[in-house]
Write an enzyme that holds these catalytic residues in place. Structure first.
Site, short mmCIF file in Angstrom:
data_model
loop_
_atom_site.label_atom_id
_atom_site.label_comp_id
_atom_site.label_asym_id
_atom_site.label_seq_id
_atom_site.Cartn_x
_atom_site.Cartn_y
_atom_site.Cartn_z
N GLU A 171 41.10 35.84 50.95
CA GLU A 171 42.22 36.04 51.88
C GLU A 171 41.87 36.92 53.09
OE1 GLU A 171 45.87 37.19 50.01
OE2 GLU A 171 45.99 35.35 48.85
N GLU A 359 44.66 30.74 43.34
CA GLU A 359 45.74 31.63 42.89
C GLU A 359 47.08 30.95 43.10
OE1 GLU A 359 46.05 35.60 44.52
OE2 GLU A 359 43.88 35.86 44.44
C1 NOJ Z 1 46.87 37.38 46.62
C2 NOJ Z 1 45.79 38.37 46.32
O1 NOJ Z 1 44.55 37.74 46.33
C3 NOJ Z 1 46.01 39.12 45.03
O2 NOJ Z 1 45.10 40.18 45.00
C4 NOJ Z 1 47.45 39.57 44.92
O3 NOJ Z 1 47.67 40.37 43.82
C5 NOJ Z 1 48.33 38.35 44.87
N1 NOJ Z 1 48.17 37.63 46.12
C6 NOJ Z 1 49.81 38.64 44.68
O4 NOJ Z 1 50.30 39.30 45.77
#
Ligand code: NOJ
Length: 452
Positions: A171, A359
């Protein structure tokens, strides 16, 4: 047990897993020579971190990984997405390698492989060494690029004989935008547009460096890709007109990242918009940045409804109505189709052949009931609807190869500290006890059936 109908099935071999990240779960912040990260500093800066929470102990995964692997196995996980912590491997950012830090990942990888769980290793999931930040962090090409090269190569050389699946950065919009522009994440700055564009550019360069490190030092059958959290445009109506508008939005809203990485050039209109604030680009940069990859990892939590428009850009982003449902964080507005549309957009707009949902998940206000259980039917619903859309993408031949639940465990949720819980397994932070939630049972069943 009821057999699942053919129409509910995923393609054979679809990969099911869960994900975590080093700073969010490991703890052991001062053990075995780990250096300070920008998140250690941020959490300790009054008024920055949430509730004074730190990553010092987190889920104590550093010590409890053997039990956590047993847990993954019990749930039927076939893959585990983890990240390596740069400050554990090179505590001062650039300089001597900390053997003990690498030894930890070595043990973890061997532990996973022993029980046939496939590791997916992300090289950077936000824990920048503080020493690099002190020299300018992502804004300084001189500080970050050579040091990241040393770090990426050290990890890949050590683990690349066994790890086949690599992810470069997690990200970029968050660890640059949220951190240096919005100031919500470590190091909590508000820099100029020029500095911001350079920071993005340096992140792109190091993505390319990571790709090359994998090609050079990992086993020859390795695969590598970026993990992005794109702006996902979701056509309100699934008609050609709306889909075209959504694809236009996908291309334009993500242009700063996608164009250099996938097309090897910043878009002309984007450079024009930046004017004097455009990033400093050197010869050879774009070739490095656009080094070919094998897949895209997509982190997707929501999408933006989109429709056509007579305006020159050809699309309109629709605001969420005030009463739109949300989960336990304001930005978690359930739009399950975003899972389908992100895979489809990458395929159709950029021709990307293989993708993972690296994710997806949700925070819920989980509470233990009188029987000591967490009956998170809200997360259960979330999972069913989102996984169903993954199934649609996988069955349509869009190249979606796997799905990683965020997260295996409740963990340190960055600017929310431990207040927000994303796990399918509850963590009692007092005792470090793990309690699978109802959603873990549901996800486990989906995995066993390969169907939803
Ligand atoms: C994306 C991130 O990669 C992760 O670290 C985070 O905990 C989650 N989103 C939830 O916000």
């Amino acid at each position: 047990m009821m057999r699942k109908a053919e129409k509910d099935k995923f393609p054979e071999g679809f990969l099911w897993g869960s994900a975590t990240a080093s700073f969010q779960v490991e703890g052991a912040a001062r053990e075995d020579g780990r250096g300070e990260s920008i998140w250690d500093r941020f959490c300790r800066t009054p008024g920055k971190g949430a509730g004074g929470h730190t990553g010092d102990v987190a889920c104590d995964h550093y010590h409890r990984w053997p039990q956590d692997i047993v847990l993954m196995k019990e749930l039927g996980m076939r893959a585990y997405r983890l990240s390596t912590a740069w400050p554990r491997v090179i505590p001062t950012g650039g300089g001597p390698i900390n053997k003990a830090g690498l030894d930890f990942y070595d043990r973890l990888i061997d532990g996973l492989l022993k029980v046939d769980i496939i590791p997916y290793v992300t090289l950077f999931h936000w824990d920048l060494p503080q020493a690099i930040q002190d020299k300018g962090g992502w804004m300084s090409r001189e500080a970050v690029v050579p040091a990241f090269t040393e770090y990426a190569q050290a990890v890949v050389k050590r683990l690349g004989d066994r790890v086949k699946n690599w992810m470069t950065h997690n990200e970029i919009p968050c660890f640059i935008g949220k951190s240096l522009d919005e100031g919500k994440h470590a190091p909590g700055l508000h820099v100029s547009r020029k500095e911001l564009n350079n920071a993005y550019h340096n992140a792109f360069l190091t993505h390319g460096i990571a790709v090359r490190a994998v090609r050079q030092f990992a086993r020859k059958d390795s695969e590598v890709g970026l993990v992005n959290n794109p702006f996902v445009s979701v056509p309100v109506l699934e008609t050609p007109e709306y889909i075209e508008a959504a694809h236009k939005a996908f291309a334009r809203e993500n242009a700063q990242i996608h164009e250099p990485i996938f097309n090897g050039a910043y878009a002309d209109w984007w450079l024009e918009e930046q004017g004097a604030d455009r990033p400093d680009i050197r010869e050879g940069d774009l070739e490095l940045i656009s080094s070919p990859t094998d897949f895209i990892g997509i982190n997707v939590y929501f999408g933006a409804f989109t429709g056509p428009s007579a305006e020159p850009k050809g699309y309109r982003i629709l605001p969420f109505p005030a009463g739109n449902p949300r989960m336990d964080l304001n930005w978690l507005k359930p739009v399950p189709q975003s899972v389908y549309w992100c895979a489809k957009s990458y395929r159709e707009v950029y021709g990307i052949k293989k993708s993972y949902i690296s994710e997806n998940g949700t925070a819920c206000d989980d509470t233990l009931d009188a029987d000591g259980r967490i009956v998170d039917t809200d997360r259960v619903q979330w999972i069913r609807y989102h996984v169903k859309e993954a199934q649609r993408a996988a069955r349509e031949g869009l190249g979606l190869a796997g799905f990683f639940q965020w997260s295996l465990l409740d963990n340190f949720e960055w600017s929310e500290g431990y207040f927000k819980r994303f796990g399918i397994v509850y963590v009692d932070y007092e005792t470090q006890k793990r309690i699978p939630k109802e959603s873990a049972r549901v996800y486990s069943q989906i995995i066993r059936d390969n169907a939803v």
